[in-house]
Design a protein around this motif. Structure first.
Motif, short mmCIF file in Angstrom:
data_model
loop_
_atom_site.label_atom_id
_atom_site.label_comp_id
_atom_site.label_asym_id
_atom_site.label_seq_id
_atom_site.Cartn_x
_atom_site.Cartn_y
_atom_site.Cartn_z
N ASP A 53 0.83 -1.21 0.00
CA ASP A 53 0.00 0.00 0.00
C ASP A 53 0.87 1.26 0.00
N ALA A 54 0.22 2.41 0.00
CA ALA A 54 0.93 3.69 -0.14
C ALA A 54 1.97 3.87 0.96
N GLU A 55 1.57 3.50 2.16
CA GLU A 55 2.49 3.67 3.30
C GLU A 55 3.74 2.81 3.12
N GLU A 56 3.52 1.59 2.71
CA GLU A 56 4.65 0.68 2.51
C GLU A 56 5.55 1.16 1.37
N ARG A 57 4.93 1.66 0.34
CA ARG A 57 5.71 2.12 -0.81
C ARG A 57 6.47 3.40 -0.49
N ALA A 58 5.96 4.15 0.50
CA ALA A 58 6.66 5.37 0.89
C ALA A 58 7.92 5.04 1.69
N ALA A 59 7.94 3.87 2.30
CA ALA A 59 9.07 3.51 3.16
C ALA A 59 10.36 3.31 2.37
N CYS A 60 10.24 2.80 1.15
CA CYS A 60 11.41 2.64 0.28
C CYS A 60 10.90 2.43 -1.14
N PRO A 61 11.77 2.58 -2.14
CA PRO A 61 11.30 2.41 -3.52
C PRO A 61 10.81 0.99 -3.78
N HIS A 62 9.73 0.89 -4.55
CA HIS A 62 9.19 -0.41 -4.95
C HIS A 62 9.15 -0.47 -6.47
N LEU A 63 9.70 -1.55 -7.04
CA LEU A 63 9.73 -1.67 -8.50
C LEU A 63 8.95 -2.89 -8.97
N LEU A 64 8.45 -2.80 -10.19
CA LEU A 64 7.72 -3.88 -10.87
C LEU A 64 6.37 -4.23 -10.23
N TYR A 65 5.78 -3.27 -9.56
CA TYR A 65 4.42 -3.47 -9.05
C TYR A 65 3.44 -2.67 -9.90
N GLY A 66 2.27 -3.26 -10.17
CA GLY A 66 1.14 -2.53 -10.72
C GLY A 66 1.42 -1.69 -11.96
N PHE A 67 2.12 -2.25 -12.92
CA PHE A 67 2.45 -1.47 -14.11
C PHE A 67 1.80 -2.01 -15.37
N LEU A 68 1.15 -3.18 -15.27
CA LEU A 68 0.66 -3.86 -16.48
C LEU A 68 -0.86 -3.86 -16.52
N PRO A 69 -1.46 -3.47 -17.67
CA PRO A 69 -2.92 -3.54 -17.78
C PRO A 69 -3.41 -4.99 -17.87
N THR A 70 -4.67 -5.17 -17.49
CA THR A 70 -5.25 -6.51 -17.38
C THR A 70 -5.15 -7.33 -18.67
N GLN A 71 -5.24 -6.66 -19.81
CA GLN A 71 -5.24 -7.45 -21.05
C GLN A 71 -3.84 -7.90 -21.49
N GLU A 72 -2.78 -7.39 -20.81
CA GLU A 72 -1.42 -7.73 -21.21
C GLU A 72 -0.94 -9.01 -20.55
N LYS A 73 -0.16 -9.78 -21.29
CA LYS A 73 0.34 -11.05 -20.79
C LYS A 73 1.68 -10.86 -20.08
N MET A 74 1.85 -11.57 -19.01
CA MET A 74 3.13 -11.61 -18.30
C MET A 74 3.72 -12.99 -18.53
N SER A 75 5.04 -13.11 -18.47
CA SER A 75 5.64 -14.42 -18.60
C SER A 75 6.96 -14.46 -17.84
N PRO A 235 -13.18 -11.86 -19.77
CA PRO A 235 -12.84 -12.74 -18.64
C PRO A 235 -11.61 -13.60 -18.91
N ASP A 236 -11.23 -13.74 -20.17
CA ASP A 236 -10.06 -14.56 -20.49
C ASP A 236 -8.76 -13.76 -20.51
N ALA A 237 -8.87 -12.44 -20.28
CA ALA A 237 -7.66 -11.62 -20.28
C ALA A 237 -6.72 -12.10 -19.17
N PRO A 238 -5.40 -12.03 -19.43
CA PRO A 238 -4.44 -12.59 -18.49
C PRO A 238 -4.61 -12.09 -17.05
N GLY A 239 -4.87 -10.80 -16.88
CA GLY A 239 -4.96 -10.26 -15.53
C GLY A 239 -6.11 -10.81 -14.71
N TRP A 240 -7.15 -11.31 -15.35
CA TRP A 240 -8.31 -11.82 -14.62
C TRP A 240 -8.07 -13.18 -13.98
#
Length: 310
Positions: A53-75, A235-240
């Motif tokens: 959450d915001a408080e935790e992210r304020a404590a130190c830098p956080h990378l690779l969180y919450g950057f990808l839209p639901t329709q995009e695939k991760m691998s 509903p078949d999008a990767p993020g779901w």
RNA sequence: GCUCAGGUAGCUCAGUCGGUAGAGCAGGGGACUGAAAAUCCCCGUGUCGGGAGUUCAAUUCUCUCCCUGAGCA
């Protein structure tokens, strides 16, 4: 010093408080958190996937969180590429990267390397998926037994995903999975790593997981799912496919009551935690701590860092 | 109170024309090289509601009692 740069890996099943431990470390030495969780990359589901959450992210830098839209695939391969880059940036700023997450495959791929199989053309992939949809995985498996008996011996005829993968790789590259696994240079991680695990047994973890889901609902998980559905009504999008996302969507679309959705969510989370435990059980060289022993984790990491310098 | 339907694995149920029973889910264990919060594999003894009767043999048929649900009073 010329040795490999340090990387801390903080792993364990979902809901054990890994983020808190990472922040405890960051209070003792300049550090940045790098995510290795396959679902926490999605920007539409910060609550449901338990992103810091915001408080935790304020404590130190956080990378690779919450950057990808639901329709995009991760691998796994994409993660390795992004993680190497992120870790490089953290080092460049003179900070200690702390990899935090629960996707065992991603961590293993980063630390031990992954076969450099080229991107599969979409039409080939689609053709394989169409076939497997129509004929099931068994007919592909029969061909695999002929083309790549070694890999066929490892995977099961009913395993849709691995049979599809083996088929598309063979079709696209003309080489078998076994060939790729054996002839790819397995680049060991160019890092000096320490692996710290947070663990309690499932029976003790389960009630915590249920409580966390209540907290997520109180924090707006249902509204989050509703909003995501407006942005990505597929509903078949990767993020779901994340646990909690699918169950809430089922409820939103009128399939089940919220109580039923919640019960499914709790159940699936527990089953997932069990799979994670199975995976990490055989991962080697992990120093284990109980949830909440954040200062002990920090001590351990600091001692390791000092040992490297001495 | 009467009628009907049920009482079988932790849950939902199947089944045995009489020879002590099996699915799904849950649970446990495991695998894992570009979907991994995914995908997949292995693991099933339980007074077959209690009691009695018929029978070589009853969870199965008969009687009775208890419990649950629906309907009628």
């Amino acid at each position: 010093m010329i040795g490999k740069p340090p990387v801390v890996c903080l792993l364990g099943p979902t809901g054990t408080g890994k983020t808190a431990a990472a922040i405890a470390v960051s209070r003792r030495t300049p550090a940045s958190v790098v995510n290795f969780d396959s679902r926490q990359v999605y920007c539409d589901f910060p609550v449901i996937t338990a992103q810091p959450d915001a408080e935790e992210r304020a404590a130190c830098p956080h990378l690779l969180y919450g950057f990808l839209p639901t329709q995009e695939k991760m691998s796994a391969a994409m993660f390795v590429k992004l993680a190497v880059q992120a870790i490089g940036e953290v080092h460049a700023r003179g900070r200690l990267p702390i990899l935090v997450g629960g996707t065992g495959l991603y961590l293993r791929s980063l630390l031990r390397g992954i076969a450099p199989i080229p991107e599969i053309p979409v039409d080939i992939r689609q053709r394989v998926l169409d076939r497997i949809g129509k004929e099931g995985p068994q007919s592909l498996y029969a061909e695999l037994q002929h083309d790549d008996p070694e890999y066929a011996a490892i995977i099961h005829p009913n395993d849709t995903q691995r049979n599809a993968r083996a088929a598309e790789v063979f079709l696209a590259t003309g080489k078998t999975m076994t060939w790729w696994h054996q002839n790819s240079a397995h680049t060991p991680a160019p890092f000096d790593t320490v692996k710290v695990g947070v663990f309690i047994d499932l029976d003790a973890l389960a009630p915590r997981l249920a409580e966390r889901i209540d907290a997520m609902l109180a924090a707006g998980a249902l509204e989050e799912a509703r909003g995501a559905w407006e942005r990505c009504p597929d509903p078949d999008a990767p993020g779901w496919s994340g646990i909690g996302c699918a169950e809430l969507l089922e409820h939103l679309r009128g399939g089940v009551s919220l109580d039923e959705a919640k019960a499914q969510w709790v159940k699936n989370t527990r089953a997932y935690a069990k799979r994670q435990i199975t995976w990490f059980r055989k991962e080697e060289g992990i120093d284990w701590f109980a949830p909440g022993q954040d200062e002990a984790v920090a001590d351990h990491v600091l001692r390791w860092l000092e040992g490297r310098d001495g």
